[in-house]
Design a protein around this motif. Structure first.
Motif, PDB file in Angstrom:
ATOM      1  N   ILE A   1     -24.408 -50.792   3.515  1.00 28.67           N
ATOM      2  CA  ILE A   1     -23.617 -50.895   2.441  1.00 28.67           C
ATOM      3  C   ILE A   1     -22.016 -50.528   2.590  1.00 28.67           C
ATOM      4  CG2 ILE A   1     -23.383 -51.004  -0.277  1.00 28.67           C
ATOM      5  CD1 ILE A   1     -26.268 -50.489  -0.270  1.00 28.67           C
ATOM      6  N   VAL A   2     -21.970 -49.078   2.868  1.00 31.28           N
ATOM      7  CA  VAL A   2     -20.695 -48.474   3.013  1.00 31.28           C
ATOM      8  C   VAL A   2     -20.577 -47.871   4.404  1.00 31.28           C
ATOM      9  CG1 VAL A   2     -20.706 -47.792   0.356  1.00 31.28           C
ATOM     10  CG2 VAL A   2     -21.656 -46.277   1.984  1.00 31.28           C
TER      11      VAL A   2
ATOM     12  N   ALA B   1     -13.802 -50.418  -2.592  1.00 32.11           N
ATOM     13  CA  ALA B   1     -14.133 -49.913  -3.787  1.00 32.11           C
ATOM     14  C   ALA B   1     -15.803 -49.816  -3.918  1.00 32.11           C
ATOM     15  CB  ALA B   1     -13.753 -51.176  -4.722  1.00 32.11           C
ATOM     16  N   THR B   2     -16.403 -50.321  -2.773  1.00 34.89           N
ATOM     17  CA  THR B   2     -17.856 -50.388  -3.133  1.00 34.89           C
ATOM     18  C   THR B   2     -18.426 -48.957  -3.018  1.00 34.89           C
ATOM     19  OG1 THR B   2     -17.932 -52.348  -1.603  1.00 34.89           O
ATOM     20  CG2 THR B   2     -19.984 -50.997  -1.656  1.00 34.89           C
TER      21      THR B   2
ATOM     22  N   PHE C   1     -17.620 -46.385  -4.588  1.00 34.30           N
ATOM     23  CA  PHE C   1     -17.738 -45.726  -5.976  1.00 34.30           C
ATOM     24  C   PHE C   1     -18.544 -46.615  -6.924  1.00 34.30           C
ATOM     25  CE2 PHE C   1     -13.672 -44.528  -4.065  1.00 34.30           C
ATOM     26  CZ  PHE C   1     -13.781 -43.291  -4.054  1.00 34.30           C
ATOM     27  N   SER C   2     -19.375 -47.626  -6.497  1.00 34.43           N
ATOM     28  CA  SER C   2     -20.250 -48.463  -7.252  1.00 34.43           C
ATOM     29  C   SER C   2     -21.394 -47.571  -7.773  1.00 34.43           C
ATOM     30  CB  SER C   2     -20.632 -49.874  -6.544  1.00 34.43           C
ATOM     31  OG  SER C   2     -21.671 -49.318  -5.453  1.00 34.43           O
ATOM     32  N   GLY C   3     -22.042 -47.848  -8.902  1.00 35.56           N
ATOM     33  CA  GLY C   3     -23.036 -47.068  -9.549  1.00 35.56           C
ATOM     34  C   GLY C   3     -24.165 -46.931  -8.662  1.00 35.56           C
ATOM     35  N   SER C   4     -24.941 -47.724  -8.056  1.00 35.65           N
ATOM     36  CA  SER C   4     -25.830 -47.346  -7.201  1.00 35.65           C
ATOM     37  C   SER C   4     -25.598 -46.817  -6.079  1.00 35.65           C
ATOM     38  CB  SER C   4     -26.412 -48.961  -6.979  1.00 35.65           C
ATOM     39  OG  SER C   4     -25.590 -49.542  -6.204  1.00 35.65           O
ATOM     40  N   VAL C   5     -24.574 -46.938  -5.470  1.00 32.01           N
ATOM     41  CA  VAL C   5     -23.991 -46.278  -4.315  1.00 32.01           C
ATOM     42  C   VAL C   5     -24.092 -44.669  -4.583  1.00 32.01           C
ATOM     43  CG1 VAL C   5     -22.229 -45.855  -2.505  1.00 32.01           C
ATOM     44  CG2 VAL C   5     -23.041 -48.227  -2.994  1.00 32.01           C
TER      45      VAL C   5
END
Length: 291
Positions: A35-36, A199-200, A202-206
């Motif tokens: 993801i990141v 920006a990914t 700082f997504s909630g699940s990450v």
């Protein structure tokens, strides 16, 4: 109830929990790699660990002297690079193998600081394990050479981390030093993570995964290890840390289903044997010298 348990027993349990925690954190980190990326995962680990450790140890109170900031900065840079390249390595190779390769760093430091003939046995064990792990050939059991390279870089950093860390521990309170080092590493790992993940990151699940990785990989183990070192001899501590490659392999298999070939298991066992043997013989040599 805990007061009736010998302090050394509690310290031993603390080290075992620390080992499981840091390897579980690395395994959870693997969930974030797709993801990141390894860079974003490192930024989250360092950032959240820094926040937690700063709150616990409050290094702004009775912090390091001005003359100690140079070595503390070097310590922080080594720590940050070590964590970054290690995550870049285990993004490409199984966790147990990555830990085994990285473990060659402290093992090399331990052997180079001793001049006993028996240490050549442990050098041979570690070398044999490394020869098996290196990607000499293709096939289903072959390792990604780039991943091996990054884990080898992490090994070099870990060796330097021990050498520089000893200098830091002589000058700065251990908890405050680690908290400040984590904060400093975040200064350069966070921009790298943002550049990679955007920006990914700082997504909630990450962020939730990042908190878990930061707590498991850094906040819990660093704190427990510092407590354990107060009540355990350094050589006993080193011997127990030899379990890390095996713990990493087992947890990675249980949590993310990473499987190893028989030869890779043998290689990890050789590295664990080399590290454990080096610690045991060093401890005996110390006891003999004392008598």
């Amino acid at each position: 109830m805990l007061t009736k348990i010998p302090r050394r027993t509690l310290a031993t349990c603390a080290v075992l929990i620390s080992i499981l925690s840091v390897q579980a954190g690395a395994t959870f980190g693997k969930h974030l790699f797709p993801i990141v990326g390894a860079e974003g995962t490192t930024a989250l680990r360092q950032g959240f660990a820094a926040l937690i450790l700063l709150a616990i140890f409050r290094p702004w109170q009775n912090g390091p002297a001005r003359k100690d900031w140079g070595v503390l900065l070097l310590y922080a840079v080594i720590m940050g690079v070590m964590n970054l390249v290690f995550y870049m390595g285990i993004a490409r190779v199984p966790l147990g193998i990555g830990v085994a390769i990285e473990f060659l760093g402290p093992l090399t430091v331990a052997v180079l600081t001793s001049r006993r003939a028996v240490d050549f046995i442990w050098i041979a064990c570690a070398a044999a394990g490394l020869v098996i792990l290196l990607p000499w050939h293709g096939g289903s059991g072959a390792l990604d050479p780039v991943g091996v390279f990054w884990c080898a870089c992490a090994a070099v950093c870990w060796g330097l981390y021990i050498i520089v860390g000893q200098r830091v521990s002589d000058r700065v309170h251990g908890g405050k030093a680690v908290a400040l080092a984590m904060a400093i590493t975040t200064v350069f790992t966070l921009p790298i993570g943002i550049a990679t993940a955007g920006a990914t990151l700082f997504s909630g699940s990450v962020l939730l995964w990042g908190i878990a990785v930061g707590i498991l990989s850094s906040a819990i183990p660093y704190t427990l290890e510092m407590l354990a070192l107060k009540h355990l001899p350094a050589k006993t501590f080193s011997l127990m840390m030899s379990l890390e490659p095996a713990a990493g392999a087992i947890l990675a298999f249980l949590i993310v289903g990473e499987k190893l070939t028989l030869m890779q298991v043998v290689a990890i066992a050789l590295v664990v044997t080399a590290s454990a043997g080096s610690s045991l013989t060093a401890r005996r040599a110390t006891n003999e010298a004392a008598t």
